[in-house]
Design a protein around this motif. Structure first.
Motif, PDB file in Angstrom:
ATOM      1  N   VAL A  61       0.836  -1.197   0.000  1.00  0.00           N
ATOM      2  CA  VAL A  61       0.000   0.000   0.000  1.00  0.00           C
ATOM      3  C   VAL A  61       0.874   1.252   0.000  1.00  0.00           C
ATOM      4  CG1 VAL A  61      -1.709   1.304   1.317  1.00  0.00           C
ATOM      5  CG2 VAL A  61      -1.939  -1.178   1.091  1.00  0.00           C
ATOM      6  N   ASN A  69      -4.176  -2.603   5.572  1.00  0.00           N
ATOM      7  CA  ASN A  69      -3.643  -1.243   5.555  1.00  0.00           C
ATOM      8  C   ASN A  69      -2.223  -1.206   4.999  1.00  0.00           C
ATOM      9  OD1 ASN A  69      -5.970  -0.156   6.705  1.00  0.00           O
ATOM     10  ND2 ASN A  69      -5.246  -0.600   8.760  1.00  0.00           N
ATOM     11  N   ARG A 114      -2.116  -5.574  -0.106  1.00  0.00           N
ATOM     12  CA  ARG A 114      -3.286  -5.951  -0.867  1.00  0.00           C
ATOM     13  C   ARG A 114      -2.954  -7.202  -1.674  1.00  0.00           C
ATOM     14  NH1 ARG A 114      -4.633  -0.052  -2.868  1.00  0.00           N
ATOM     15  NH2 ARG A 114      -5.600   0.697  -0.962  1.00  0.00           N
TER      16      ARG A 114
END
Length: 72
Positions: free
Chosen positions: A17, A65, A68
């Motif tokens: 991320v 967070n 992914r």
């Protein structure tokens, strides 16, 4: 939270991320096993862009967070 089956982790693809040094896309190239129980305790991630490798506790991949699933 990402759902992960640790037995299907090998060769799975991940996207950071917050990329560091342009390293955004990773692939799991190796699993780290406990010598006594043969349980998975970690994995080796390799950056697609420059083949940089890092070891990570596989449970940290559950944090959506930070990681992914797939290359996005």
């Amino acid at each position: 939270m990402n759902q992960i089956n640790p037995r299907k982790l090998l060769l799975s693809k991940w996207t950071a991320v917050s990329p560091a040094e342009k390293r955004k896309h990773f692939i799991v190239i190796k699993l780290v096993l406990d010598e006594m129980t043969q349980d998975i305790i970690g994995c080796i991630l390799q950056a697609v862009i420059d083949k940089y490798e890092m070891q990570l506790d596989w449970r940290k991949l559950k944090n959506s967070n930070t990681w992914r699933q797939g290359w996005k």
